[in-house]
Design an enzyme around this catalytic site. Structure first.
Site, PDB file in Angstrom:
ATOM      1  N   ARG A 104      39.161-143.964 -22.957  1.00  0.00           N
ATOM      2  CA  ARG A 104      39.878-143.741 -24.252  1.00  0.00           C
ATOM      3  C   ARG A 104      40.922-142.723 -24.325  1.00  0.00           C
ATOM      4  O   ARG A 104      41.721-142.840 -24.984  1.00  0.00           O
ATOM      5  CB  ARG A 104      39.015-143.833 -25.218  1.00  0.00           C
ATOM      6  N   SER A 114      37.686-154.013 -30.927  1.00  0.00           N
ATOM      7  CA  SER A 114      36.877-153.282 -29.848  1.00  0.00           C
ATOM      8  C   SER A 114      37.616-153.050 -28.578  1.00  0.00           C
ATOM      9  O   SER A 114      38.454-153.819 -28.133  1.00  0.00           O
ATOM     10  CB  SER A 114      35.877-154.405 -29.450  1.00  0.00           C
ATOM     11  N   HIS A 149      40.060-143.259 -30.752  1.00  0.00           N
ATOM     12  CA  HIS A 149      40.104-144.536 -29.819  1.00  0.00           C
ATOM     13  C   HIS A 149      41.543-145.289 -29.830  1.00  0.00           C
ATOM     14  O   HIS A 149      42.136-145.434 -31.016  1.00  0.00           O
ATOM     15  CB  HIS A 149      39.011-145.578 -30.690  1.00  0.00           C
ATOM     16  N   LEU A 191      25.443-146.375 -28.084  1.00  0.00           N
ATOM     17  CA  LEU A 191      24.472-147.306 -28.633  1.00  0.00           C
ATOM     18  C   LEU A 191      23.533-146.741 -27.457  1.00  0.00           C
ATOM     19  O   LEU A 191      22.264-146.818 -27.913  1.00  0.00           O
ATOM     20  CB  LEU A 191      25.070-148.588 -28.492  1.00  0.00           C
ATOM     21  N   GLU A 247      24.612-139.710 -32.401  1.00  0.00           N
ATOM     22  CA  GLU A 247      25.737-139.240 -32.502  1.00  0.00           C
ATOM     23  C   GLU A 247      25.633-137.595 -33.129  1.00  0.00           C
ATOM     24  O   GLU A 247      26.505-136.855 -33.065  1.00  0.00           O
ATOM     25  CB  GLU A 247      26.737-140.088 -33.218  1.00  0.00           C
ATOM     26  N   HIS A 293      37.641-141.912 -34.030  1.00  0.00           N
ATOM     27  CA  HIS A 293      36.583-142.912 -33.606  1.00  0.00           C
ATOM     28  C   HIS A 293      34.861-142.525 -33.492  1.00  0.00           C
ATOM     29  O   HIS A 293      33.982-142.979 -34.219  1.00  0.00           O
ATOM     30  CB  HIS A 293      36.902-143.729 -32.546  1.00  0.00           C
TER      31      HIS A 293
HETATM   32  C1  LIG Z   1      33.834-149.377 -35.258  1.00  0.00           C
HETATM   33  C2  LIG Z   1      32.967-148.785 -34.539  1.00  0.00           C
HETATM   34  C3  LIG Z   1      32.620-149.356 -33.203  1.00  0.00           C
HETATM   35  C4  LIG Z   1      31.794-148.971 -32.320  1.00  0.00           C
HETATM   36  N1  LIG Z   1      31.444-149.577 -31.349  1.00  0.00           N
HETATM   37  C5  LIG Z   1      30.493-149.244 -30.143  1.00  0.00           C
HETATM   38  C6  LIG Z   1      30.256-149.808 -29.072  1.00  0.00           C
HETATM   39  O1  LIG Z   1      30.640-150.977 -28.957  1.00  0.00           O
HETATM   40  N2  LIG Z   1      29.194-149.385 -28.252  1.00  0.00           N
HETATM   41  C7  LIG Z   1      28.722-148.009 -28.513  1.00  0.00           C
HETATM   42  O2  LIG Z   1      28.130-147.674 -27.615  1.00  0.00           O
HETATM   43  N3  LIG Z   1      29.236-147.250 -29.599  1.00  0.00           N
HETATM   44  C8  LIG Z   1      30.107-147.890 -30.436  1.00  0.00           C
HETATM   45  N4  LIG Z   1      30.253-147.104 -31.625  1.00  0.00           N
HETATM   46  C9  LIG Z   1      29.758-145.878 -31.670  1.00  0.00           C
HETATM   47  C10 LIG Z   1      28.209-146.073 -32.238  1.00  0.00           C
HETATM   48  O3  LIG Z   1      28.187-147.093 -33.163  1.00  0.00           O
HETATM   49  C11 LIG Z   1      27.716-144.755 -33.125  1.00  0.00           C
HETATM   50  O4  LIG Z   1      28.180-143.554 -32.417  1.00  0.00           O
HETATM   51  C12 LIG Z   1      26.101-144.863 -33.150  1.00  0.00           C
HETATM   52  O5  LIG Z   1      26.014-146.254 -34.056  1.00  0.00           O
HETATM   53  C13 LIG Z   1      25.818-143.586 -34.038  1.00  0.00           C
HETATM   54  O6  LIG Z   1      24.457-144.061 -34.475  1.00  0.00           O
HETATM   55  P1  LIG Z   1      23.450-143.146 -35.152  1.00  0.00           P
HETATM   56  O7  LIG Z   1      22.155-143.614 -35.280  1.00  0.00           O
HETATM   57  O8  LIG Z   1      23.664-141.714 -34.403  1.00  0.00           O
HETATM   58  O9  LIG Z   1      23.991-142.585 -36.450  1.00  0.00           O
HETATM   59  P2  LIG Z   1      24.472-143.804 -37.905  1.00  0.00           P
HETATM   60  O10 LIG Z   1      24.421-145.215 -37.277  1.00  0.00           O
HETATM   61  O11 LIG Z   1      25.818-143.127 -38.080  1.00  0.00           O
HETATM   62  O12 LIG Z   1      23.459-143.415 -38.916  1.00  0.00           O
HETATM   63  C14 LIG Z   1      23.354-142.363 -39.605  1.00  0.00           C
HETATM   64  C15 LIG Z   1      22.085-142.435 -40.405  1.00  0.00           C
HETATM   65  O13 LIG Z   1      21.919-141.476 -41.070  1.00  0.00           O
HETATM   66  C16 LIG Z   1      21.763-141.359 -42.681  1.00  0.00           C
HETATM   67  N5  LIG Z   1      22.337-140.203 -43.216  1.00  0.00           N
HETATM   68  C17 LIG Z   1      23.276-139.464 -42.791  1.00  0.00           C
HETATM   69  N6  LIG Z   1      23.549-138.261 -43.574  1.00  0.00           N
HETATM   70  C18 LIG Z   1      22.280-138.405 -44.227  1.00  0.00           C
HETATM   71  C19 LIG Z   1      21.621-137.543 -45.374  1.00  0.00           C
HETATM   72  N7  LIG Z   1      22.334-136.309 -45.815  1.00  0.00           N
HETATM   73  N8  LIG Z   1      20.580-137.902 -45.976  1.00  0.00           N
HETATM   74  C20 LIG Z   1      19.998-138.941 -45.719  1.00  0.00           C
HETATM   75  N9  LIG Z   1      20.465-139.905 -44.577  1.00  0.00           N
HETATM   76  C21 LIG Z   1      21.711-139.551 -44.057  1.00  0.00           C
HETATM   77  C22 LIG Z   1      22.718-142.479 -42.959  1.00  0.00           C
HETATM   78  O14 LIG Z   1      22.107-143.278 -43.998  1.00  0.00           O
HETATM   79  C23 LIG Z   1      22.268-143.502 -41.624  1.00  0.00           C
HETATM   80  O15 LIG Z   1      21.134-144.353 -41.810  1.00  0.00           O
HETATM   81  C24 LIG Z   1      31.276-147.618 -32.563  1.00  0.00           C
HETATM   82  C25 LIG Z   1      31.569-146.803 -33.545  1.00  0.00           C
HETATM   83  C26 LIG Z   1      32.440-147.526 -34.523  1.00  0.00           C
HETATM   84  C27 LIG Z   1      32.870-146.550 -35.683  1.00  0.00           C
END
Ligand SMILES: Cc1cc2nc3c(=O)[nH]c(=O)nc-3n(C[C@H](O)[C@H](O)[C@H](O)COP(=O)(O)OP(=O)(O)OC[C@H]3O[C@@H](n4cnc5c(N)ncnc54)[C@H](O)[C@@H]3O)c2cc1C
Ligand code: SF4
Ligand code: FES
Lengths: 261, 644
Positions: free
Chosen positions: B337, B284, B266, B448, B432, B408
């Site tokens: 990006r 952001s 990023h 998101l 992700e 990122h």
């Molecule tokens: C700072 C930042 C800003 C961002 N801003 C944006 C944005 O503005 N717009 C956008 O679209 N995207 C954005 N992103 C990307 C986006 O936030 C993520 O890609 C997305 O939220 C991932 O969601 P997820 O549900 O896949 O995983 P996560 O939210 O990472 O959730 C993972 C879950 O899995 C659980 N878990 C993992 N491994 C295990 C395990 N072995 N056992 C039990 N539980 C486990 C964790 O406890 C958690 O509950 C941003 C990312 C960052 C870092």
């Protein structure tokens, strides 16, 4: 790059850290020295230094909760020198930087202390009571699908902004930790007023506040006596106005519904 | 192994509708006879768990956090895309599809991306109905902003805290189902292995992080929503606990890992300030709407600035190089990006970087501050400016921000078909954690969207198709595969405890991060990658002979948790390097220095590399086998991406 303050000197500090093996064990404050701490470090990075040190010596590192280190996940929760999240207003522990301290300082680091937040180990506490309060009604009962178009119900910007302000609560528990009654009113009121303000929250407005308050009492949080230290220590500035809204909502619900026995 | 993406027949715009009609349904009375495990309760997992429970399935949800509300998703700042076209500026499902495919440098599947764009509109409706307080205009309707890689305003946002508000929405839906008893939630519980019975995913092995208790859990299907693996690099914008263990364990049990080398750097993060640095903080992308990126025009001036001989304000307007606006007049500061990051690196490599280390460029808000005033800017970006000041002790209303690229997001992940099912029947991956929609580069505000699309609107349909073909008989942990997996988990934990060496998990993690950033980061080349492979193998050896962990398994032991995660990163890191080495082209976030245009842009090789690289595990320290899923493009023409 040595950040903002290239001339700032590294610091040596004495830490008094709460150590407690598990939920039932007795705990105590233990003294540690940390050296060469850069003022640009965050407080948690300073604890990382301590923990690496302990590990090298074969001792158990200090357990503490953290994750985002950006002030948004609500995980970090240290009681520093008698204040929830430390000396800087409007700041979570993870966003507190060592430039707020001086060389030679002694810093006392304790966990949140509240009957409803038992200690897991050292500085890590169990805040699942907050989840159970939300389970009692902190939602709008809609299933996935079958909802109206997002622009079908306009919401005045001023209302949306106020709802947003309440919704920014990060669930850290500093309000409880800083209240002498260990009351969770600020946390609960933030969710109640967010949903009471928005049109989507109207249908369940009365049951929600009653159920959430009932669960709050059941979890063993104390009563609110309007001292206001919660809002003063809240890292995201959840305002006391929310408690006023909660009280109003609660009275209105009680007066007009038989939702709860 | 033949990879079948199971893309439905028919015209692009009709595939999903048709597929929804063709998938088998589980009758309502039978749904409660099925158990589904959802690992991870971030956006992708919480939305899936809640939606599946609403349908009637019994859900067991797992998270290593103390509450689902703490998942890494909470930190997303800028916004979420949707093809609502509320702004009447020419957006459409097709345009969002097109931007996403192009933004991903033509390395994603058309059908998946089109579906994503289609359901994007439902997400916004759903969130508003839950009480998510999106930003609004004075007339009471929803507001939008623009994000990189797009020329329309389609990003919905809640100040700089969009992820928080969306996650709290999904969390509230999940909490409601927990209250109804349809979801059983296991907080502070980490999945340490997948259990496969007769070729089908049948359960998981977990460790209770407070007591150390190891448990077996069985179900008819398992959904992994465990997030990305950016923390391989040690320093990233990801939350500290984000890790690859769940996905990697599943990989070792047979699930293919796709495009591991596709990582997103990023462009706008707060630069590193010292060795003690534990994570990097994102500023952001929305800031690029109004912030202008520049460096001094000459090396000499940059040097004087770094030494403190002159101040920013001493650099005259004509001596500032707004390099993105100069090179990409059509998109300007809003290029995607990968392009923005690479250009920032180029400027610093040329010696025009700023800040004491020279590893930063300016992001300047003086123009917008003049235009709409401090108050106006604070309305838009207040929390980001405050965060910047807290970390750097500098006031961005008075001084331009200093920013530098940082790891990122990971576009790679578990390989899934159109149904989001991995090649292991019964094992699904969402959010992700999978590789599906972003190709070689993800557009801002699309993660998101994807997480919630997968959880609310895709998995609830596609998992039914699998379950309908699975007898509704109760599942148990009786099978020896459970005992075996548990024994392996225990043995591994004991190994960590027994090494008794001298180096901490964090020290190994930092060393790995250093190798990855240096050789498999923003720019890669064959020689460096070969070197990195050896270095990682060496580091892994040292890890297993010199690791230090204190305490016991039977207690809250954060060092032990960390050791397991680092062990997995040490294996995944090598696969990322192999994948980067294999891909002899540049595309999106994968920039191989050998393959670039004369202007230094990424040079794709569509003839030979228009495929998904899906890797199959063969055993420890044995090279993985590469399977290729050819990508076919019927609705877009492959061109060199141009943002000029
Ligand atoms: C700072 C930042 C800003 C961002 N801003 C944006 C944005 O503005 N717009 C956008 O679209 N995207 C954005 N992103 C990307 C986006 O936030 C993520 O890609 C997305 O939220 C991932 O969601 P997820 O549900 O896949 O995983 P996560 O939210 O990472 O959730 C993972 C879950 O899995 C659980 N878990 C993992 N491994 C295990 C395990 N072995 N056992 C039990 N539980 C486990 C964790 O406890 C958690 O509950 C941003 C990312 C960052 C870092
Ligand atoms: S109200 Fe403030 S102090 Fe209390 S939990 Fe929410 S953010 Fe923390
Ligand atoms: S670690 Fe997330 S708020 Fe402090």
């Amino acid at each position: 790059m040595a950040g903002s303050n290239p001339n700032a000197k590294p610091m040596d500090l004495t830490l008094k850290v709460w150590r407690q093996r598990n939920r039932t064990a007795d705990g105590q404050l233990v003294d540690y020295q940390v050296k060469n701490i850069s003022p640009d470090m965050s407080f948690l990075e300073m604890l990382d230094v301590l923990n690496e040190d302990l590990l090298h010596k074969g001792e158990d590192p200090v357990a503490f909760d953290h994750d985002c280190r950006e002030g948004i996940c609500g995980s970090c929760n240290l009681y520093i020198n008698g204040r929830a999240h430390g000396p800087e207003p409007g700041t979570t522990t993870c966003q507190l930087h060592m430039r707020k301290f001086k060389d030679g300082d002694t810093i006392v680091v304790e966990p949140w202390r509240a009957a409803a937040f038992p200690v897991n180990r050292d500085l890590s506490v169990d805040r699942s009571a907050f989840d159970r309060i939300i389970q009692a009604g902190g939602y709008v009962s809609v299933n996935t699908g079958g909802v109206p178009d997002a622009n079908e119900i306009p919401v005045p910007k001023s209302i949306a902004d106020r709802a947003f302000d309440a919704a920014t609560c990060i669930g850290c528990g500093a309000c409880v930790a800083s209240c002498k009654n260990a009351s969770a009113m600020l946390f609960v009121s933030a969710k109640v007023s967010q949903l009471a303000l928005l049109p989507q929250g109207q249908v369940e407005r009365k049951t929600r506040v009653e159920n959430m308050v009932a669960q709050m009492d059941k979890e063993g949080f104390g009563a609110c006596t309007n001292i206001g230290s919660c809002a003063a220590e809240c890292p995201v500035g959840i305002s006391l106005e929310n408690i006023a809204i909660l009280n109003r909502e609660f009275l209105a619900a009680k007066a007009t519904s038989n939702n709860l026995a | 192994m033949k990879l079948d993406a199971k893309i439905p027949e028919g015209p692009l715009a009709e595939k999903w509708e048709k597929h929804k009609f063709n998938v088998k349904l589980v009758n309502p009375a039978n749904k409660r006879k099925y158990d589904v495990i959802v690992v991870g309760t971030g956006l992708a997992g919480a939305s899936a768990a809640a939606s599946l429970a609403e349908l009637g399935y019994n859900v067991k949800a797992f998270s290593f956090h103390d509450s689902p509300r703490r998942a890494h998703s909470i930190a997303a700042q800028g916004g979420i895309n949707a093809a609502k076209n509320y702004q009447n500026d020419g957006d459409s499902v097709f345009r969002l599809f097109y931007d996403t495919i192009k933004g991903g440098d033509y390395r994603a599947r058309e059908a998946n991306v089109y579906r994503l764009a289609q359901v994007s509109v439902n997400i916004i409706d759903q969130c508003v109905a839950q009480g998510v307080p999106f930003a609004r205009e004075y007339g009471g309707l929803l507001a939008n902003r623009s994000f990189g890689g797009a020329q329309v305003s389609r990003t919905f946002y809640a100040r700089g805290q969009t992820g928080q508000q969306l996650l709290l929405g999904a969390y509230s839906a999940l909490m409601r189902q927990i209250a109804y008893g349809k979801v059983k939630m296991y907080n502070r519980t980490e999945m340490l292995d997948l259990v496969v019975v007769d070729g089908q995913a049948r359960g998981i092995i977990t460790r209770n992080l407070i007591t150390g208790e190891i448990q077996q859990h069985a179900a008819h299907a398992v959904v992994l929503a465990t997030g990305g693996y950016g923390n391989v690099f040690y320093l990233s914008t990801n939350a500290k606990y984000s890790n690859a263990t769940a996905a990697w364990r599943a990989h070792k049990k047979g699930a293919l890992f796709a495009n591991p080398c596709f990582t997103q750097i990023h462009p706008t993060c707060i630069p590193v300030s010292g060795d003690y640095q534990s994570k990097l903080t994102l500023m952001s992308e929305s800031l690029r709407n109004d912030g202008r990126v520049w460096v001094p025009k000459t090396v000499e001036m940059a040097e004087r600035l770094r030494k403190g001989e002159i101040r920013v304000s001493d650099i005259k307007e004509e001596d500032r190089d707004y390099f993105l606006e100069r090179k990409y007049p059509a998109f300007g500061n809003l290029v995607p990006r990968d392009v923005a990051s690479r250009n920032a690196k180029m400027m610093c490599d040329e010696g025009r970087g700023v800040g004491a280390s020279g590893l930063a460029v300016f992001l300047d808000f003086s123009e917008i501050i003049q235009r709409i005033g401090v108050e106006g800017v604070s309305q838009k970006y207040g929390n980001l400016f405050a965060m910047y000041e807290k970390i750097t002790d500098e006031n961005p209303y008075e001084m331009p921000m200093r920013i530098y690229p940082a790891v990122h997001y990971t576009m790679g992940g578990l390989w899934v078909d159109y149904n989001l099912q991995t090649n292991v029947p019964g094992l699904y991956a969402t959010g992700e954690c999978n590789f599906s929609d972003h190709g070689a580069n993800r557009l801002g505000a699309s993660a998101l969207m994807q997480g919630l699309a997968d959880g609310y609107f895709v998995i609830p349909y596609t998992i039914g198709d699998y379950l309908a073909n699975t007898p509704p008989k109760p599942v148990t942990t009786e099978h020896p595969a459970f005992q075996e997996a548990e024994a392996q988990v225990r043995e591994r934990l004991q190994r960590f405890m027994g090494i008794n060496g001298t180096r901490t998990p964090d020290e190994f993690h930092k060393a790995l991060g250093h190798i990855m950033w240096e050789y498999c980061g923003m720019a890669r080349n064959a020689e460096g990658l070969q070197h990195a492979k050896q270095a990682i193998q060496q580091l892994r050896k040292e890890f297993w002979s010199d690791l230090k962990v204190t305490g016991l398994n039977e207690e809250l032991n954060q060092t032990l948790e960390k050791a397991g995660r680092v062990a997995d990163f040490l294996e995944l890191g090598e696969l990322m390097v192999d994948d980067a080495y294999n891909r002899n082209e540049s595309c999106g976030g994968h920039f191989r220095e050998e393959y670039q245009t004369p202007e230094g842009e990424a040079l794709r090789d569509d003839e030979n590399y228009a495929y998904v690289a899906a890797w199959q595990y063969q055993g420890d320290n044995v090279p993985e086998v590469l399977h290729k899923e050819e990508l076919t493009f019927e609705n877009v023409k492959l061109t060199q991406r141009s943002y000029k």
